[in-house]
Write an enzyme that holds these catalytic residues in place. Structure first.
Site, short mmCIF file in Angstrom:
data_model
loop_
_atom_site.label_atom_id
_atom_site.label_comp_id
_atom_site.label_asym_id
_atom_site.label_seq_id
_atom_site.Cartn_x
_atom_site.Cartn_y
_atom_site.Cartn_z
N ASN A 19 0.82 -1.23 -0.01
CA ASN A 19 0.09 0.19 -0.17
C ASN A 19 0.91 1.09 -0.11
O ASN A 19 1.56 1.62 1.29
CB ASN A 19 -0.81 -0.20 1.15
CG ASN A 19 -1.76 1.09 1.20
OD1 ASN A 19 -1.77 2.06 0.42
ND2 ASN A 19 -2.76 1.20 2.41
N GLU A 394 -8.32 -5.67 4.65
CA GLU A 394 -8.41 -5.23 3.52
C GLU A 394 -7.06 -5.98 2.67
O GLU A 394 -7.28 -6.53 1.67
CB GLU A 394 -8.33 -3.78 2.95
CG GLU A 394 -9.50 -3.14 3.46
CD GLU A 394 -9.53 -1.59 3.82
OE1 GLU A 394 -8.95 -1.46 4.86
OE2 GLU A 394 -9.59 -0.84 3.19
#
Ligand code: ADP
Length: 416
Positions: A19, A394
């Site tokens: 990320n 996630e």
């Protein structure tokens, strides 16, 4: 990229989930399909001269201070940490089988997670103007990983993808249609990977197929969004063209009369300052004048701080109104699901949101709401609509998509 479709599926593929933000890289290494976390860590303050990286692997903590000038240097540091002889998780970079990237905006063309190639990179770039703070560092991270990891599959998982099933009547604003055609002004929605993850998890707890549930999912963290899910698909969500729309959040306004922006500029505020007020100085923080953290505000409210109490009340009231509106657009509702830092941990806040809804067949068990395992049902046995707390994950959702698309080589649509 050429993928050999004859390979048998590795039963212990290692998937690196990345990320990449503007000044940070967060990562998690998974063994798939088991979903075991082998390492997790982050590199912070990239480009600031005093970067810090930390990692936890096999119970061992590793911290490194080193100047990290850009994302490629940051990614090199991630590899160094993962392959650290004493405290790393793998012996060699070649053990990583695929990378999964969190990408914020996939525009209208990405309806699920996708194998990254030059065409997809162009799509991410096309959406820079829709997510100027997020898509550029996301793409920089993808390119750095491509250079450093060589020819392994890379998969993009978009925050917007799950909401691409929302129908026209829900995603169009009441604006001239030409603005949609020319500038793609429409509601996209965000937090899609989280809404999808908790929806699938709830279906599995209810012993239903993923496409056989109607849910209202509430992702309440620093950013907050609510989604209406019909037959496992998102049909509406509270965030809009940007994450500013919808319920009130920690520092964001949520829904407000757009004329307020023009009014403030007439009063002398520069447009950039108005945007900063709406995004960074409003919400719980703006109303309380004290904090954007629900925990602080609950403590202050209990001690008699009037504006802390008012901020919490408005926060709950707005979420309650969204839940009410989604009850009317869904044909039936199996469950309301809470997730995100506030949704998972904020028992008092959940009780404020759900108070006295017995007339709608929604009844909270006040005791289980406050204590119990992280994942649990918190409605009373009499409640017609169940209420769940489901911790979001996630990262594992991205690891699963990456495993399916990059390793099992399934078609992207299967992941939705
Ligand atoms: P992000 O959106 O950045 O991922 P999180 O989902 O971690 O954020 O949510 C962070 C928020 O969770 C904090 O701002 C805080 O208000 C809230 N939070 C964390 N723990 C609690 C708690 N025990 N009670 C109420 N709110 C909490």
């Amino acid at each position: 990229m050429v993928i050999n479709t004859n390979v048998t599926t590795p039963s212990d593929a290692k998937i690196l989930v990345l990320n990449c933000g503007s000044s940070s890289i967060k990562y998690r290494l998974y063994r798939m399909p088991a979903g075991e976390v082998l390492a997790s860590g982050s590199v912070e303050r990239i480009g600031a001269g005093n970067s810090q990286a930390s990692q936890l692997a096999h119970g061992q903590e590793l911290t490194v201070w080193r100047p990290v000038s850009d994302h490629k240097a940051g990614m090199t540091l991630v590899i160094d940490m993962l392959t650290n002889i004493e405290k790393g998780a793998i012996a060699d970079l070649s053990e990583i089988d695929a990378c999964g990237h969190r990408v914020v905006h996939g525009g209208e063309s990405c309806t699920g997670s996708v194998l990254i190639d030059s065409r997809l990179e162009a799509v991410i770039e096309e959406n820079f103007d829709l997510a100027p703070l997020h898509n550029p560092p996301n793409l920089t991270g993808i390119r750095a990983a491509g250079e450093l990891f060589g020819d392994i599959p890379q998969v993009a998982c978009f925050d917007t993808a799950f909401h691409q099933s929302i129908p026209e009547k829900a995603y169009l604003y009441g604006l001239p249609y030409e603005l949609y055609e020319e500038y793609r002004v429409r509601r996209y929605g965000f937090h899609g990977t989280s809404h999808r993850y908790v929806a699938r998890r709830t279906a599995s707890i209810l012993n239903r197929h993923k496409n056989d549930v109607n849910l209202i999912t509430c992702h309440l963290g620093n950013g907050c969004s609510i989604a209406a899910i019909n037959d496992g698909k998102s049909i509406d969500t509270s965030m809009g063209m940007t994450p500013l729309e919808g319920v009130m959040m920690g520092t964001r306004t949520g829904d407000l009369d757009p004329e307020i922006g023009f009014f403030l500029t007439r009063k002398g505020f520069a447009p950039a300052e108005v945007s900063r007020i709406f995004n960074n100085k409003s919400g719980l923080l703006g109303i309380s004048g004290a904090s954007n953290d629900v925990r602080d505000l609950e403590e202050m409210a209990a001690a008699g701080h009037r504006r802390a109490e008012l901020a919490l009340e408005i926060f709950a009231y707005r979420i309650r109104k969204y839940i009410g509106s989604y009850l009317t657009i869904l044909p039936s509702v199996d469950a309301i699901v809470f997730t995100g830092g506030i949704g998972q941990n904020g028992g008092q806040m959940r009780a404020r949101i759900i108070a006295d809804l017995g007339h709608l067949g929604i009844d909270l068990d006040q005791v289980i709401n406050i204590t119990g395992p992280a994942e649990r049902i918190i409605s009373s046995p009499e409640s017609k609509i169940k209420i769940f707390v489901i911790p979001t994950n996630e990262e594992v959702a991205i690891a699963r998509d990456t495993y399916k698309i990059g390793i099992e080589n399934r078609i992207p649509e299967l992941t939705n």
